[in-house]
Write an enzyme that holds these catalytic residues in place. Structure first.
Site, PDB file in Angstrom:
ATOM      1  N   CYS A 108       0.834  -1.204   0.000  1.00  0.00           N
ATOM      2  CA  CYS A 108       0.000   0.000   0.000  1.00  0.00           C
ATOM      3  C   CYS A 108       0.871   1.258   0.000  1.00  0.00           C
ATOM      4  CB  CYS A 108      -0.926  -0.024   1.211  1.00  0.00           C
ATOM      5  SG  CYS A 108      -1.993   1.425   1.324  1.00  0.00           S
ATOM      6  N   CYS A 168      -0.432   4.140   2.126  1.00  0.00           N
ATOM      7  CA  CYS A 168      -0.238   3.895   3.558  1.00  0.00           C
ATOM      8  C   CYS A 168       1.220   4.099   3.961  1.00  0.00           C
ATOM      9  CB  CYS A 168      -0.622   2.464   3.926  1.00  0.00           C
ATOM     10  SG  CYS A 168      -2.209   1.936   3.283  1.00  0.00           S
ATOM     11  N   ASP A 169       2.132   3.564   3.194  1.00  0.00           N
ATOM     12  CA  ASP A 169       3.516   3.454   3.661  1.00  0.00           C
ATOM     13  C   ASP A 169       4.534   4.270   2.869  1.00  0.00           C
ATOM     14  OD1 ASP A 169       2.708   1.736   5.669  1.00  0.00           O
ATOM     15  OD2 ASP A 169       2.835  -0.016   4.375  1.00  0.00           O
TER      16      ASP A 169
HETATM   17  C1  FAD Z   1       0.411  -3.964   4.732  1.00  0.00           C
HETATM   18  C2  FAD Z   1      -0.757  -3.013   4.806  1.00  0.00           C
HETATM   19  C3  FAD Z   1      -0.589  -1.779   5.396  1.00  0.00           C
HETATM   20  C4  FAD Z   1      -1.656  -0.903   5.476  1.00  0.00           C
HETATM   21  N1  FAD Z   1      -1.469   0.299   6.072  1.00  0.00           N
HETATM   22  C5  FAD Z   1      -2.497   1.159   6.175  1.00  0.00           C
HETATM   23  C6  FAD Z   1      -2.322   2.430   6.799  1.00  0.00           C
HETATM   24  O1  FAD Z   1      -1.223   2.768   7.248  1.00  0.00           O
HETATM   25  N2  FAD Z   1      -3.400   3.243   6.858  1.00  0.00           N
HETATM   26  C7  FAD Z   1      -4.619   2.899   6.345  1.00  0.00           C
HETATM   27  O2  FAD Z   1      -5.569   3.681   6.442  1.00  0.00           O
HETATM   28  N3  FAD Z   1      -4.805   1.719   5.739  1.00  0.00           N
HETATM   29  C8  FAD Z   1      -3.785   0.840   5.647  1.00  0.00           C
HETATM   30  N4  FAD Z   1      -3.951  -0.349   5.007  1.00  0.00           N
HETATM   31  C9  FAD Z   1      -5.275  -0.652   4.415  1.00  0.00           C
HETATM   32  C10 FAD Z   1      -6.247  -1.074   5.524  1.00  0.00           C
HETATM   33  O3  FAD Z   1      -5.664  -2.108   6.268  1.00  0.00           O
HETATM   34  C11 FAD Z   1      -7.563  -1.522   4.925  1.00  0.00           C
HETATM   35  O4  FAD Z   1      -8.093  -0.508   4.096  1.00  0.00           O
HETATM   36  C12 FAD Z   1      -8.576  -1.838   6.011  1.00  0.00           C
HETATM   37  O5  FAD Z   1      -8.059  -2.756   6.928  1.00  0.00           O
HETATM   38  C13 FAD Z   1      -9.870  -2.384   5.422  1.00  0.00           C
HETATM   39  O6  FAD Z   1     -10.727  -2.660   6.474  1.00  0.00           O
HETATM   40  P1  FAD Z   1     -11.920  -3.667   6.341  1.00  0.00           P
HETATM   41  O7  FAD Z   1     -12.613  -3.632   7.658  1.00  0.00           O
HETATM   42  O8  FAD Z   1     -12.691  -3.411   5.135  1.00  0.00           O
HETATM   43  O9  FAD Z   1     -11.288  -5.113   6.101  1.00  0.00           O
HETATM   44  P2  FAD Z   1     -10.008  -5.889   6.608  1.00  0.00           P
HETATM   45  O10 FAD Z   1      -9.128  -5.098   7.481  1.00  0.00           O
HETATM   46  O11 FAD Z   1      -9.455  -6.524   5.403  1.00  0.00           O
HETATM   47  O12 FAD Z   1     -10.669  -7.025   7.529  1.00  0.00           O
HETATM   48  C14 FAD Z   1     -11.450  -8.021   6.965  1.00  0.00           C
HETATM   49  C15 FAD Z   1     -11.968  -8.888   8.104  1.00  0.00           C
HETATM   50  O13 FAD Z   1     -12.914  -9.821   7.585  1.00  0.00           O
HETATM   51  C16 FAD Z   1     -12.674 -11.077   8.148  1.00  0.00           C
HETATM   52  N5  FAD Z   1     -13.236 -12.068   7.230  1.00  0.00           N
HETATM   53  C17 FAD Z   1     -12.923 -12.299   5.921  1.00  0.00           C
HETATM   54  N6  FAD Z   1     -13.668 -13.309   5.438  1.00  0.00           N
HETATM   55  C18 FAD Z   1     -14.476 -13.707   6.470  1.00  0.00           C
HETATM   56  C19 FAD Z   1     -15.464 -14.717   6.627  1.00  0.00           C
HETATM   57  N7  FAD Z   1     -15.790 -15.530   5.631  1.00  0.00           N
HETATM   58  N8  FAD Z   1     -16.075 -14.848   7.839  1.00  0.00           N
HETATM   59  C20 FAD Z   1     -15.766 -14.026   8.872  1.00  0.00           C
HETATM   60  N9  FAD Z   1     -14.844 -13.057   8.774  1.00  0.00           N
HETATM   61  C21 FAD Z   1     -14.195 -12.913   7.605  1.00  0.00           C
HETATM   62  C22 FAD Z   1     -11.167 -11.145   8.340  1.00  0.00           C
HETATM   63  O14 FAD Z   1     -10.832 -12.112   9.312  1.00  0.00           O
HETATM   64  C23 FAD Z   1     -10.912  -9.706   8.812  1.00  0.00           C
HETATM   65  O15 FAD Z   1     -11.135  -9.619  10.196  1.00  0.00           O
HETATM   66  C24 FAD Z   1      -2.916  -1.256   4.931  1.00  0.00           C
HETATM   67  C25 FAD Z   1      -3.086  -2.509   4.340  1.00  0.00           C
HETATM   68  C26 FAD Z   1      -2.020  -3.391   4.274  1.00  0.00           C
HETATM   69  C27 FAD Z   1      -2.217  -4.744   3.659  1.00  0.00           C
END
Ligand code: FAD
Length: 315
Positions: A139, A142-143
């Site tokens: 990302c 992000c980084d």
């Molecule tokens: C390496 C990295 C660094 C990042 N750094 C930043 C940053 O510095 N700042 C920033 O704003 N964003 C950052 N991001 C992006 C950020 O992490 C995401 O935009 C954010 O986490 C998305 O949130 P979300 O709740 O949609 O899903 P996610 O965080 O992807 O969470 C998905 C959840 O769904 C659950 N899940 C999936 N399938 C199922 C299922 N079938 N049943 C039950 N649960 C399930 C998983 O276990 C997880 O808990 C980064 C991403 C990465 C990969």
């Protein structure tokens, strides 16, 4: 399968990233008694990163895993019922909707909020895994800031890779961009922007052999897949931009999604094509993919669910 349902809940939230926990906070405070299943990655994507500096409210930054513990604690304090478990199947054919957990138990829910996120695709190199969060990232937004004034590399050939390379080029001295084939997949206009950027250096027919460095990224070894020639380039950051996989497989056939699997919602809302089923966070957002936007849409989903349940006379 409908007869096997063992529990009835008001609001079921699937996923425990910023979207899921924020939906849980709002739903719990609205007395909707949400039940949240965490999935295989409790806390979501931020648990695999180190420093998060762009989430408002943390002036000194915070470690991703620690931040997600805060999210969970806040949701639990408001009364959300947070559980281990994976949603393995759904049956949205009739209301209340049915979601199977861990291939065993069925939950019936008046409203379902899907927050299952998206997973970044990786190259699959052991060094990439070892240095993830220590110079390797998926990302740039992000980084990228951590590599201001430094040399970085990026892998990828699509529009997102082009966008991320351009983003990095505004912060970093040089961006080395590795492309597997002799052309990019990105749109023509994005390709032109990349090729015209003075500090983006494109390497065609190039594979990443190994990312080098003990505790942080120090260099990358690349190989030209035509000539087999290798080259080592000193860098501080290595970005992988080869795509994301939205975690939406279990909703196929029920919910509308685009060709890559991102769930489709009515613009300006979190409503899916099934009334009472909502989607928030990265699983329905291929554009922004940030913790704060995921949290924001988690809030929207809880409010949309609350309105839906009120209209139906279910709360
Ligand atoms: C390496 C990295 C660094 C990042 N750094 C930043 C940053 O510095 N700042 C920033 O704003 N964003 C950052 N991001 C992006 C950020 O992490 C995401 O935009 C954010 O986490 C998305 O949130 P979300 O709740 O949609 O899903 P996610 O965080 O992807 O969470 C998905 C959840 O769904 C659950 N899940 C999936 N399938 C199922 C299922 N079938 N049943 C039950 N649960 C399930 C998983 O276990 C997880 O808990 C980064 C991403 C990465 C990969």
């Amino acid at each position: 399968m409908a007869n096997e349902a063992t529990e009835k809940v008001h609001v079921l939230i699937i996923g425990s990233g910023p979207a899921g926990y924020t939906a849980a906070i709002y739903a719990a405070r609205a007395n909707m008694k949400p039940v949240l299943y965490q999935g295989i990655q409790p806390g979501g994507q931020l648990t695999i990163t180190t420093e998060v500096e762009n989430y408002p409210g943390y002036p000194d930054g915070i470690q991703g895993p620690e931040m997600m513990v805060h999210f969970e604690k806040q949701a639990a304090r408001m009364g959300a019922d947070i559980r281990y478990g994976l949603a393995t199947k759904v049956d949205f054919s009739q209301h209340p909707y049915k979601v199977q957990i861990d291939e065993e138990k069925w939950i019936e829910a008046d409203a379902v909020i899907i927050c299952t996120g998206a997973s970044a695709k990786w190259l699959g190199l052991p060094s990439e895994e070892r240095l993830n969060g220590f110079g390797v990232s998926a990302c740039a937004v992000c980084d990228g800031f951590f590599f201001k004034g430094k040399e970085v590399a990026i892998v990828g050939a699509g529009d997102t890779a082009a966008e991320e390379a351009l983003y990095l080029s505004k912060l970093c001295t040089t961006v080395h961009m590795f492309i597997r084939r002799d052309k990019m997949r990105a749109s023509k206009v994005m390709q032109e922007r990349v090729l015209n950027a003075p500090n983006i250096k494109v390497y065609w027919n190039t594979d990443t052999d190994e990312i080098l460095g003990e505790n942080k990224v120090e260099a990358v070894r690349i190989k030209n897949n035509q000539t087999q020639e290798t080259q080592t380039i000193p860098i501080s950051g290595f970005f992988v931009a080869i795509g994301h996989h939205p975690n939406s497989d279990i909703f196929k056939g029920w919910l509308d999604m685009d060709e890559t699997g991102y769930l489709l919602t009515t613009p300006g809302t979190t409503k899916t094509n099934i009334e009472g089923v909502f989607a928030a966070g990265d699983v329905q957002d291929k554009n922004y993919r940030q913790a704060v936007t995921a949290a924001g849409s988690g809030c929207m989903a809880a409010l949309d669910a609350e309105r839906y349940l009120t209209t139906k006379g279910l709360v």
